[in-house]
Design a protein around this motif. Structure first.
Motif, PDB file in Angstrom:
ATOM      1  N   GLY A   1      -7.934  10.122  -7.087  1.00 28.28           N
ATOM      2  CA  GLY A   1      -8.499   9.486  -5.908  1.00 28.28           C
ATOM      3  C   GLY A   1      -8.037   8.042  -5.808  1.00 28.28           C
ATOM      4  O   GLY A   1      -7.806   7.370  -6.825  1.00 28.28           O
ATOM      5  N   VAL A   2      -7.917   7.562  -4.582  1.00 27.37           N
ATOM      6  CA  VAL A   2      -7.371   6.221  -4.359  1.00 27.37           C
ATOM      7  C   VAL A   2      -8.342   5.436  -3.488  1.00 27.37           C
ATOM      8  O   VAL A   2      -8.855   5.957  -2.479  1.00 27.37           O
ATOM      9  N   THR A   3      -8.572   4.189  -3.874  1.00 25.62           N
ATOM     10  CA  THR A   3      -9.391   3.268  -3.084  1.00 25.62           C
ATOM     11  C   THR A   3      -8.550   2.049  -2.728  1.00 25.62           C
ATOM     12  O   THR A   3      -7.985   1.398  -3.616  1.00 25.62           O
ATOM     13  N   ILE A   4      -8.481   1.765  -1.434  1.00 27.18           N
ATOM     14  CA  ILE A   4      -7.718   0.608  -0.937  1.00 27.18           C
ATOM     15  C   ILE A   4      -8.726  -0.402  -0.430  1.00 27.18           C
ATOM     16  O   ILE A   4      -9.437  -0.149   0.548  1.00 27.18           O
ATOM     17  N   ASP A   5      -8.783  -1.539  -1.074  1.00 27.98           N
ATOM     18  CA  ASP A   5      -9.793  -2.554  -0.771  1.00 27.98           C
ATOM     19  C   ASP A   5      -9.091  -3.826  -0.297  1.00 27.98           C
ATOM     20  O   ASP A   5      -8.236  -4.372  -1.007  1.00 27.98           O
TER      21      ASP A   5
ATOM     22  N   THR B   1      -6.261  -4.612  -2.960  1.00 29.10           N
ATOM     23  CA  THR B   1      -6.369  -3.928  -4.243  1.00 29.10           C
ATOM     24  C   THR B   1      -6.285  -2.421  -4.014  1.00 29.10           C
ATOM     25  O   THR B   1      -7.050  -1.875  -3.206  1.00 29.10           O
ATOM     26  N   VAL B   2      -5.356  -1.786  -4.710  1.00 34.67           N
ATOM     27  CA  VAL B   2      -5.209  -0.329  -4.648  1.00 34.67           C
ATOM     28  C   VAL B   2      -5.485   0.209  -6.042  1.00 34.67           C
ATOM     29  O   VAL B   2      -4.746  -0.075  -6.989  1.00 34.67           O
TER      30      VAL B   2
ATOM     31  N   ILE C   1       0.840  -1.206   0.000  1.00 32.33           N
ATOM     32  CA  ILE C   1       0.000   0.000   0.000  1.00 32.33           C
ATOM     33  C   ILE C   1       0.873   1.253   0.000  1.00 32.33           C
ATOM     34  O   ILE C   1       0.566   2.233  -0.694  1.00 32.33           O
ATOM     35  N   GLN C   2       1.961   1.224   0.739  1.00 30.10           N
ATOM     36  CA  GLN C   2       2.856   2.378   0.783  1.00 30.10           C
ATOM     37  C   GLN C   2       3.433   2.666  -0.607  1.00 30.10           C
ATOM     38  O   GLN C   2       3.470   3.822  -1.055  1.00 30.10           O
TER      39      GLN C   2
ATOM     40  N   LEU D   1      -3.266  -1.829  -8.696  1.00 31.71           N
ATOM     41  CA  LEU D   1      -2.249  -2.753  -8.173  1.00 31.71           C
ATOM     42  C   LEU D   1      -2.973  -3.715  -7.247  1.00 31.71           C
ATOM     43  O   LEU D   1      -3.691  -3.288  -6.335  1.00 31.71           O
ATOM     44  N   ARG D   2      -2.789  -5.012  -7.469  1.00 32.24           N
ATOM     45  CA  ARG D   2      -3.509  -6.023  -6.693  1.00 32.24           C
ATOM     46  C   ARG D   2      -2.524  -7.070  -6.165  1.00 32.24           C
ATOM     47  O   ARG D   2      -1.752  -7.654  -6.932  1.00 32.24           O
ATOM     48  N   LEU D   3      -2.569  -7.296  -4.866  1.00 31.32           N
ATOM     49  CA  LEU D   3      -1.730  -8.295  -4.196  1.00 31.32           C
ATOM     50  C   LEU D   3      -2.623  -9.420  -3.706  1.00 31.32           C
ATOM     51  O   LEU D   3      -3.599  -9.192  -2.981  1.00 31.32           O
TER      52      LEU D   3
END
Length: 367
Positions: free
Chosen positions: A296-300, A311-312, A281-282, A357-359
């Motif tokens: 805008g950013v969504t962190i799921d 998922t960012v 995430i960083q 970006l998805r981990l």
């Protein structure tokens, strides 16, 4: 052929030779006494590895009274390979030579009067050969052990030399990081503080304070990294303090982005997994600041039966992008972190011009 296999084959050959010689001797003499002495001698041969001196002693009667010398030679060889005392070996040598010579006193008295020198040479060489062979093989084994120790010492010395070179390089890298990076970041923090004091615009003041705080946090992390590089190879190489998911909210709040967090990670994650999620995430937030200003950013954070997914996603940029240096080392490092935990990292552009970006980490990666 291994050393153990060679030893086993040699023991088998010696035992077969002793059995054949004893059997031929007992048959030729047709004596129950000779047979009994031969059986005792064979028992001594079988236990010679555990009780070498005892087995040597019990084989001597068969030499004296029946002339079966192979069993005595085998046990004498074992004694010579086990003991280093030359006084003991010399005594065994004399006893063996006398035992071999004793049967000829009655059998061939004429031999002692005409060929005494030849007899002495024969008896001494018969008794001395197994002793010399035993000491030779024992010395060979000791030499092999010493050579192995020398090899291990040289390998240890090579590792120490490599560690010394690495420590020197890390110290040089730590100095460069401290002298160059810390200097630049310190200037950013000072100028941001000056801007905060000199401006009356609340938005500019808040932005300057955010830049100053980020610079201070960067300097603090840089200090820990420099300490790590300098202490590498010593017990003080622990990366402390390490970020956890409890620091995630502070990371998002200090990112200077319009970011929101959706979902929560499980509470039973192992520290390596927490670090992987935090660093992912960083790095994603850093890339948004660099390449998508104003997005805008969504962190799921979600999970299913098999995987934990972070998922960012950011929207398209709303401000001009600044030309900042990038070698994509951050994404490479994230891929390596994911691979170490058995997961995967996916990156790609979105249809609306944004980026995702998805981990994905398997549930077995955490406790």
């Amino acid at each position: 052929m291994t050393e153990r296999l060679r030893t086993t084959l040699l023991d088998a050959v010696l035992i077969v030779a002793a059995v054949v010689e004893g059997a031929l001797t007992a048959i030729s003499e047709e004596s129950s006494t000779a047979l009994a002495l031969y059986v005792i001698a064979m028992l001594g041969v079988l236990v010679r590895e555990r009780w070498p001196l005892t087995s040597f002693v019990v084989t001597l009667p068969a030499v004296v009274f029946s002339g079966a010398i192979v069993a005595a030679i085998v046990t004498l060889y074992t004694v010579a390979g086990r003991y280093r005392s030359w006084w003991l070996l010399a005594g065994c040598w004399l006893v063996t030579a006398g035992s071999v010579a004793f049967p000829l006193l009655d059998v061939a008295p004429q031999f002692w009067r005409t060929e005494m020198l030849v007899g002495v040479i024969y008896f001494t060489m018969t008794a001395g050969a197994p002793i010399l062979l035993g000491r030779f093989l024992h010395s060979r084994r000791e030499l092999a052990l010493r050579l192995d120790e020398v090899k291990q010492a040289r390998e240890h010395e090579r590792r120490l030399d490599a560690q010394a070179v690495l420590a020197k390089e890390r110290n040089q890298l730590a100095r460069e990081m401290h002298d160059v990076v810390s200097h630049q970041v310190s200037l950013i923090a000072v100028q941001a503080g000056a801007m905060k004091v000199s401006t009356t615009d609340p938005a500019v003041k808040a932005g300057a304070e955010n830049v100053r705080q980020l610079s201070v946090n960067t300097l603090d992390e840089l200090r820990h990294m420099v300490n790590l590089l300098r202490a590498s190879g010593t017990p003080a190489t622990e990366l402390t303090p390490q970020p956890t998911l409890t620091d995630l909210r502070r990371l998002i709040d200090n990112s200077a982005l319009d970011a929101r967090l959706v979902g929560d990670a499980p509470e039973d994650l192992e520290p390596p997994v927490q670090r992987a999620i935090y660093r992912t995430i960083q790095e994603a937030l850093t890339n948004v600041r660099k390449h998508a200003p104003g997005a805008g950013v969504t962190i799921d954070i979600t999970r299913d039966d098999t995987d934990l997914t972070v998922t960012v996603t950011n929207t398209r940029p709303t401000r001009p992008t600044l030309a900042l240096p990038s070698a994509r080392h951050g994404l490479v490092g994230l891929q390596e972190r994911a691979a170490l935990l058995g997961g995967r990292l996916y990156t790609g552009s979105m249809p609306d011009g944004g980026f995702q970006l998805r981990l994905r980490l398997p549930l077995t990666a955490h406790g």
